[in-house]
Design an enzyme around this catalytic site. Structure first.
Site, PDB file in Angstrom:
ATOM      1  N   HIS A  57       0.847  -1.210   0.000  1.00  0.00           N
ATOM      2  CA  HIS A  57       0.000   0.000   0.000  1.00  0.00           C
ATOM      3  C   HIS A  57       0.870   1.243   0.000  1.00  0.00           C
ATOM      4  CE1 HIS A  57      -3.946   2.033   0.830  1.00  0.00           C
ATOM      5  NE2 HIS A  57      -3.066   3.022   0.935  1.00  0.00           N
ATOM      6  N   HIS A  59       1.506   5.386  -2.134  1.00  0.00           N
ATOM      7  CA  HIS A  59       1.027   6.437  -3.045  1.00  0.00           C
ATOM      8  C   HIS A  59       2.233   7.060  -3.721  1.00  0.00           C
ATOM      9  CE1 HIS A  59      -3.212   6.516  -1.687  1.00  0.00           C
ATOM     10  NE2 HIS A  59      -2.652   5.981  -0.617  1.00  0.00           N
ATOM     11  N   GLN A 152      -9.422   9.303  -5.739  1.00  0.00           N
ATOM     12  CA  GLN A 152      -9.169   9.951  -4.445  1.00  0.00           C
ATOM     13  C   GLN A 152     -10.325  10.835  -3.982  1.00  0.00           C
ATOM     14  OE1 GLN A 152      -5.939  10.568  -2.113  1.00  0.00           O
ATOM     15  NE2 GLN A 152      -7.954  10.798  -1.162  1.00  0.00           N
ATOM     16  N   HIS A 210      -9.418   1.786  -0.304  1.00  0.00           N
ATOM     17  CA  HIS A 210      -9.262   2.515   0.948  1.00  0.00           C
ATOM     18  C   HIS A 210     -10.619   2.367   1.641  1.00  0.00           C
ATOM     19  CE1 HIS A 210      -5.757   4.209  -0.961  1.00  0.00           C
ATOM     20  NE2 HIS A 210      -5.444   4.875   0.133  1.00  0.00           N
ATOM     21  N   GLU A 213     -11.279   4.379   6.487  1.00  0.00           N
ATOM     22  CA  GLU A 213     -10.135   5.102   7.073  1.00  0.00           C
ATOM     23  C   GLU A 213     -10.715   6.266   7.876  1.00  0.00           C
ATOM     24  OE1 GLU A 213      -7.260   6.653   4.316  1.00  0.00           O
ATOM     25  OE2 GLU A 213      -5.771   7.002   5.887  1.00  0.00           O
ATOM     26  N   ASP A 309       2.237   3.219   2.877  1.00  0.00           N
ATOM     27  CA  ASP A 309       1.240   4.247   2.543  1.00  0.00           C
ATOM     28  C   ASP A 309       1.875   5.555   2.060  1.00  0.00           C
ATOM     29  OD1 ASP A 309      -1.284   5.303   2.104  1.00  0.00           O
ATOM     30  OD2 ASP A 309      -1.838   5.450   4.209  1.00  0.00           O
ATOM     31  N   TRP A 315       0.290  13.836   3.535  1.00  0.00           N
ATOM     32  CA  TRP A 315      -0.290  13.153   4.706  1.00  0.00           C
ATOM     33  C   TRP A 315       0.734  12.830   5.783  1.00  0.00           C
ATOM     34  CZ3 TRP A 315      -1.532  12.111  -0.381  1.00  0.00           C
ATOM     35  CH2 TRP A 315      -2.854  12.404  -0.759  1.00  0.00           C
TER      36      TRP A 315
HETATM   37 FE   FE2 Z   1      -3.492   5.107   1.118  1.00  0.00          FE
END
Ligand code: FE2
Length: 413
Positions: A57, A59, A152, A210, A213, A309, A315
């Protein structure tokens, strides 16, 4: 008989000592005392010889962008999504490619030989998708890069997102993504799960959403994901990423939910570094741990793998591409400090994500000639020390080496 590479005297994750011989890109033999010649011999005496690290996982379209155009002041998921929206408008395809390749080099240096990256398909310029398709082609042969078509801004919440998911799949993106907890309503979230599973079933693809979350215990899209997986015949091909709301659900409901996830063959992918920093932000004290129920999922028979991630993006300001750092955080937050639990945490960044991604990794004859030699004797010491990856071998080729850092203590005691 002559091999391409012979890794001598190493210790396998299960404690056995064995030499590992590689020929023609495959593991040819795993046994003590191999004496046949090899073009290259790697001395691994007393060192852990492990299957490659796998990150299921990530990005890659956002990585290494930290501070551009600004940092996430609140530290929340929602501000991260808004900030990513600002970056999408100004970043170029070349910039995404350069950052992603930089990250891939860092990850390979840490022994990561496969990554599943979500790619945001709601970028109207499609630069994210085109960039990561280029990156996938350029790292091929060293690093397996799987791409997930990730809407997203929401499958239904963002105008045209469903069409963009299909466009990305048509362009060669591998897996169907989604973000049901970000849709406008619970009903639209559930509908997005159905749509993703139907699209994947129709095309013979995998699904990785996802999912939940959130700290909201009523975010229960994993229930729909398990049911749709069975209805669409996708058992073994679906993953729920994050699943953080499960942390906050009541035990009675979870007692019903866990067997449903297991029966559906849905895998769970928590991301400990991110979950512990993005979740709990609206709590006062006590603050909840933002991690799903890892030991309980495993006990129910669910395949659980830890993902990275984010690394230096809207993030998360930290991260290094080292899956040992991910597992280290994961075992702390999930209270998995018994020896067998720590060994399981190591497997959750090696064997388990390889299984989820359908990769033929593992230190066994006939499997891909990919492995990592670590400067530590066993998985628990590897987790404690996060040591140098002395050699990283991908399909029979050495692709990275590290020299251990040396400290000389000059204190006079
Ligand atoms: Fe993610």
């Amino acid at each position: 008989m002559s091999f391409d590479i012979l890794v001598k005297g190493g210790l396998l994750a299960d404690g056995r000592q064995a030499d590992v011989a590689i020929a023609g890109g495959r593991i040819a033999a795993v046994e003590p005392g191999i004496t046949a010649a090899a073009a290259e011999v790697i001395d691994a005496r007393g060192r852990l010889v492990s299957a490659p690290f796998v990150d299921c996982h990530f990005h890659m379209d956002a990585t290494l962008s930290y501070g551009r155009p600004r940092v996430n002041a609140s530290g929340t998921l929602l501000e991260g999504i808004a900030l990513w929206g600002e970056l999408k408008r100004i970043q170029t395809r070349d910039e995404i490619v350069a950052r992603a390749l930089d990250y891939c080099r860092q990850a390979v240096g840490k022994g990561v030989l496969a990554i599943r990256s979500h790619v945001d398909v709601t970028d109207p310029t499609f630069a994210t998708v085109e960039a990561l398709l280029e990156v996938r082609a350029r790292v091929k042969g060293t690093l397996d890069l799987q791409l997930v078509a990730f809407p997203q801004d929401g499958w239904f919440r963002a105008a045209g997102a469903e069409a963009q998911v299909i466009r990305a799949l048509d362009a060669g993106v591998d897996i169907v993504g989604g973000i049901p907890h970000f849709e406008r309503t619970m009903a639209e979230g559930a509908a997005s799960v159905r749509a993703a599973c139907e699209l994947a079933a129709g095309r013979g693809l995998m699904v990785d959403l996802h999912c939940d979350e959130s700290d909201d215990p009523m975010s229960r899209h994993i229930e729909t994901l398990a049911a749709e997986t069975v209805r669409c015949g996708l058992q073994g091909r679906v993953a729920g990423s994050h699943l953080t709301s499960m942390h906050s659900m009541d035990n009675y409901y979870v007692a019903k939910l866990l067997p449903l996830i297991a029966e559906a063959g849905v895998a769970a992918i928590p991301n400990p570094l991110i979950n512990i920093t993005l979740q709990g932000r609206m709590d006062s004290y006590p603050k909840r741990r933002g991690l799903t129920r890892v030991p309980e999922l495993r006990a129910a028979g669910v395949t659980v793998a830890f993902g990275q991630d984010c690394v230096r993006d809207p993030w998360y300001p930290l991260g290094s591409g080292d899956m040992l750092e991910v597992a280290h955080m994961g075992l702390h937050v999930a209270l998995m400090t018994a020896p067998e639990q720590m060994r399981a945490a190591f497997a959750m960044v090696t064997e388990a994500p390889a299984r989820i991604m359908g990769l033929d990794f593992g230190i066994e004859p006939g499997r891909r000639g990919s492995l990592v030699v670590l400067d530590a004797p066993d998985p628990i010491e590897a987790l404690r020390l996060r040591p140098a990856r002395l050699a990283v071998i991908s399909d029979g080729r050495v692709v990275a080496r590290s020299v251990p850092a040396r400290t000389e203590v000059t204190a006079g005691f």
